[in-house]
Design a protein around this motif. Structure first.
Motif, short mmCIF file in Angstrom:
data_model
loop_
_atom_site.label_atom_id
_atom_site.label_comp_id
_atom_site.label_asym_id
_atom_site.label_seq_id
_atom_site.Cartn_x
_atom_site.Cartn_y
_atom_site.Cartn_z
N PRO A 35 -6.25 41.07 -20.40
CA PRO A 35 -6.59 42.12 -19.42
C PRO A 35 -7.23 41.58 -18.15
CG PRO A 35 -7.18 42.85 -21.62
CD PRO A 35 -6.78 41.41 -21.73
N ARG A 36 -8.08 40.58 -18.30
CA ARG A 36 -8.75 40.01 -17.13
C ARG A 36 -7.74 39.42 -16.14
NH1 ARG A 36 -11.52 34.15 -17.06
NH2 ARG A 36 -12.10 34.08 -14.87
N PHE A 37 -6.79 38.65 -16.63
CA PHE A 37 -5.85 37.96 -15.75
C PHE A 37 -4.90 38.94 -15.07
CE2 PHE A 37 -7.04 34.91 -19.09
CZ PHE A 37 -7.60 33.92 -18.29
N ILE A 38 -4.47 39.95 -15.80
CA ILE A 38 -3.59 40.96 -15.19
C ILE A 38 -4.35 41.74 -14.13
CG2 ILE A 38 -2.12 42.97 -15.62
CD1 ILE A 38 -1.77 41.99 -18.46
N TYR A 39 -5.59 42.12 -14.45
CA TYR A 39 -6.39 42.92 -13.51
C TYR A 39 -6.71 42.15 -12.24
CZ TYR A 39 -10.03 45.97 -11.70
OH TYR A 39 -10.77 46.80 -10.89
N MET A 40 -6.93 40.86 -12.36
CA MET A 40 -7.25 40.06 -11.17
C MET A 40 -6.10 40.03 -10.17
SD MET A 40 -9.38 36.86 -12.82
CE MET A 40 -9.56 36.04 -11.23
N GLU A 41 -4.89 40.24 -10.64
CA GLU A 41 -3.72 40.24 -9.75
C GLU A 41 -3.28 41.64 -9.36
OE1 GLU A 41 -2.58 37.68 -8.40
OE2 GLU A 41 -3.39 36.04 -9.62
N ALA A 42 -3.26 42.57 -10.33
CA ALA A 42 -2.69 43.90 -10.08
C ALA A 42 -3.73 45.01 -9.97
CB ALA A 42 -1.69 44.25 -11.20
N GLY A 43 -4.98 44.72 -10.26
CA GLY A 43 -6.05 45.71 -10.10
C GLY A 43 -5.85 46.93 -10.98
N VAL A 114 -12.86 30.77 -30.20
CA VAL A 114 -13.31 32.14 -30.46
C VAL A 114 -14.24 32.17 -31.67
CG1 VAL A 114 -12.53 34.42 -31.23
CG2 VAL A 114 -11.32 33.25 -29.39
N VAL A 115 -13.88 31.46 -32.74
CA VAL A 115 -14.72 31.42 -33.94
C VAL A 115 -16.09 30.83 -33.60
CG1 VAL A 115 -15.00 30.36 -36.21
CG2 VAL A 115 -12.79 31.30 -35.54
N GLN A 116 -16.11 29.78 -32.80
CA GLN A 116 -17.37 29.14 -32.46
C GLN A 116 -18.23 30.01 -31.55
OE1 GLN A 116 -15.74 25.51 -30.86
NE2 GLN A 116 -15.96 24.40 -32.79
N LEU A 117 -17.62 30.79 -30.68
CA LEU A 117 -18.38 31.63 -29.75
C LEU A 117 -18.92 32.89 -30.41
CD1 LEU A 117 -16.25 31.43 -26.47
CD2 LEU A 117 -18.52 30.50 -26.84
N PHE A 118 -18.12 33.50 -31.29
CA PHE A 118 -18.48 34.81 -31.81
C PHE A 118 -19.00 34.79 -33.25
CE2 PHE A 118 -15.82 35.87 -28.25
CZ PHE A 118 -16.32 37.07 -27.78
N ALA A 119 -18.81 33.70 -33.96
CA ALA A 119 -19.20 33.70 -35.38
C ALA A 119 -20.02 32.48 -35.76
CB ALA A 119 -17.95 33.83 -36.25
N TYR A 120 -19.39 31.33 -35.84
CA TYR A 120 -20.06 30.13 -36.36
C TYR A 120 -20.16 29.08 -35.25
CZ TYR A 120 -18.87 32.47 -40.70
OH TYR A 120 -18.75 33.40 -41.70
N HIS A 121 -21.31 29.06 -34.58
CA HIS A 121 -21.47 28.24 -33.38
C HIS A 121 -21.46 26.75 -33.66
CE1 HIS A 121 -22.48 32.04 -31.48
NE2 HIS A 121 -23.41 32.25 -32.40
N ALA A 246 -15.18 48.04 -12.76
CA ALA A 246 -14.01 47.48 -12.09
C ALA A 246 -14.18 45.99 -11.80
CB ALA A 246 -13.73 48.25 -10.80
N GLU A 247 -15.33 45.60 -11.29
CA GLU A 247 -15.55 44.20 -10.97
C GLU A 247 -15.99 43.41 -12.20
OE1 GLU A 247 -14.86 42.63 -8.13
OE2 GLU A 247 -14.01 44.53 -7.49
N GLY A 248 -16.56 44.10 -13.19
CA GLY A 248 -17.03 43.41 -14.38
C GLY A 248 -15.92 42.79 -15.19
N LEU A 249 -14.76 43.43 -15.22
CA LEU A 249 -13.64 42.92 -16.01
C LEU A 249 -13.18 41.56 -15.53
CD1 LEU A 249 -11.60 43.37 -18.25
CD2 LEU A 249 -10.18 44.67 -16.65
N LYS A 250 -13.38 41.27 -14.25
CA LYS A 250 -12.96 39.98 -13.70
C LYS A 250 -13.75 38.81 -14.28
CE LYS A 250 -11.35 41.85 -9.27
NZ LYS A 250 -11.48 41.80 -7.80
N HIS A 251 -14.87 39.11 -14.89
CA HIS A 251 -15.74 38.04 -15.42
C HIS A 251 -15.83 38.06 -16.94
CE1 HIS A 251 -17.03 37.41 -11.27
NE2 HIS A 251 -17.22 38.72 -11.17
N ILE A 252 -14.95 38.84 -17.59
CA ILE A 252 -14.98 38.95 -19.04
C ILE A 252 -13.78 38.22 -19.61
CG2 ILE A 252 -14.87 40.54 -20.99
CD1 ILE A 252 -16.27 42.61 -19.27
N ASP A 253 -14.02 37.15 -20.33
CA ASP A 253 -12.94 36.32 -20.85
C ASP A 253 -12.28 36.91 -22.08
OD1 ASP A 253 -13.21 34.31 -18.91
OD2 ASP A 253 -14.84 33.35 -20.03
N TRP A 254 -13.06 37.50 -22.97
CA TRP A 254 -12.54 37.98 -24.25
C TRP A 254 -12.71 39.50 -24.34
CZ3 TRP A 254 -10.08 33.86 -25.73
CH2 TRP A 254 -10.62 32.60 -25.51
N ALA A 255 -11.99 40.21 -23.50
CA ALA A 255 -12.17 41.65 -23.37
C ALA A 255 -11.95 42.38 -24.69
CB ALA A 255 -11.23 42.20 -22.31
#
Length: 370
Positions: A35-43, A114-121, A246-255
């Motif tokens: 979602p982040r990458f699509i939104y950055m181009e197509a809004g 993803v596992v390291q970020l959200f579960a087992y660091h 609207a602007e927050g989505l541009k900075h969210i990697d794992w929406a």
């Protein structure tokens, strides 16, 4: 190499399974952050970009069916050998095998992150990759029917994840979609292109096609599988735009994972932990099909037994994952795959179709003159 493939009765599958194969191989780690990458181009008009991608991919799949139907019972590797000859055909086929290999590595590394970020660091890359490879090897050694059966089973087992999105849907701000239809056509096309990494994988059709018994019924399940994939990307992107600023989505990697994390269930806490673990069942068909395609391709092109290829690749992947420690390294690999796969998967089939039509026309003219 034999152009046409002879498949044993025990290895054949029904066209019905193409629905699960196409969907499962497209839905992996890419949908988590797309979602982040699509939104950055197509809004705000990202949904239009996704529909454009849908129409284009449907056209590519149709072209693949046209190419495959020009032959009795062959795959991509046999077509390359027929059109380009032995050596050039092997070279192009090898490029596709490498593509499957890099895609496998990208999925494995991204899910590890993803596992390291959200579960087992503190869990090391090797430990996560080793556990995943055990499951992948178990399935691949079972043969194509086990691989396809796993695809069906895991589809059913993970379908409940859609219902968790009900909670963030109810908290969406619909004003985030206004004003609509403000995005230019070039921006929409760029947004559609951003889906290329997420929706890649449907090229497996040209590998698994010879294994299908009732080929005359293969189109409908393939297009339905693509439709469900597009619906999922559209759903996740729409919810992300409506839920986040609207602007927050541009900075969210794992929406998508954050949407799951935000869901409130009175009988369950830390839903994100559960989803991260369950997501293994989502990416597992990706990895299994890719490893099977690599081993099958190496056997077809170089006549190397599949078991040897699988064991060599398993050792290779368990070794190389230890050299990726930072997210920017994985991001560079993903960007590289997205760039070359666009030309290899989304453009090359049209070029191949031209060569196939020319080759078939010359053969027909030659047979008529004879």
């Amino acid at each position: 190499m034999n152009i046409n493939v002879s498949i044993k009765p025990g290895n054949r599958i029904r066209a019905f399974y193409l629905f699960f194969i196409i969907f499962d191989i497209q839905m992996g780690v890419g949908v988590i952050g797309v979602p982040r990458f699509i939104y950055m181009e197509a809004g705000r008009d990202s949904w239009i970009a996704i529909l454009i991608a849908y129409l284009y991919i449907a056209l590519v799949i149709y072209v693949m069916f046209v190419i495959l139907k020009k032959y009795e019972n062959t795959d991509l590797f046999g077509i390359h050998a027929d059109i380009f000859g032995t050596w050039i055909g092997k070279l192009i086929s090898t490029i596709f095998i490498i593509h499957f290999g890099t895609s496998f590595l990208s999925i494995l590394l991204t899910y590890t992150e993803v596992v390291q970020l959200f579960a087992y660091h503190e869990l090391p890359n090797f430990a996560i990759a080793f556990l995943i490879m055990l499951l992948v090897l178990y399935a691949v050694f079972g043969g194509i029917r086990v691989v396809v059966g796993l695809s069906l089973l895991l589809f059913i087992s993970t379908f409940w994840l859609y219902f968790i999105l009900y909670d963030p849907i109810m908290r969406m701000d619909w004003h985030n979609f206004l004003p609509m239809f403000q995005t230019s056509i070039p921006e929409l096309l760029k947004g559609a292109k951003e889906t290329s990494y997420t929706l890649v994988g449907f090229e497996i059709l040209m590998i698994i096609y010879p294994f299908i018994t009732n080929k005359n019924k293969a189109k409908l399940p393939a297009f339905l599988g693509l439709t469900l994939s597009i619906f999922t990307v559209l759903l996740v992107t729409t919810i992300s735009i409506g839920y986040f600023a609207a602007e927050g989505l541009k900075h969210i990697d794992w929406a998508l994972l954050i949407l799951f994390k935000s869901a409130s269930l009175t009988f369950l806490e830390r839903l994100d932990y559960i989803v991260v673990m369950v997501w293994l069942m989502v990416i597992l068909p990706n990895l299994v099909f890719l490893l099977w395609a690599i081993s099958y391709g190496v056997k077809r092109v170089y006549k190397v037994p599949e078991k040897i290829t699988i064991w060599v690749l398993a050792i290779f992947y368990l070794t190389i994952v230890n050299f990726f420690h930072y997210d920017y390294q994985i991001g560079k690999l993903t960007d590289l795959i997205a760039r070359y796969s666009f030309w290899l998967i989304y453009v090359y089939p049209f070029i191949l179709l031209i060569f196939v039509l020319i080759k078939k026309r010359k053969r027909r003219q030659g047979s008529e003159e004879a």
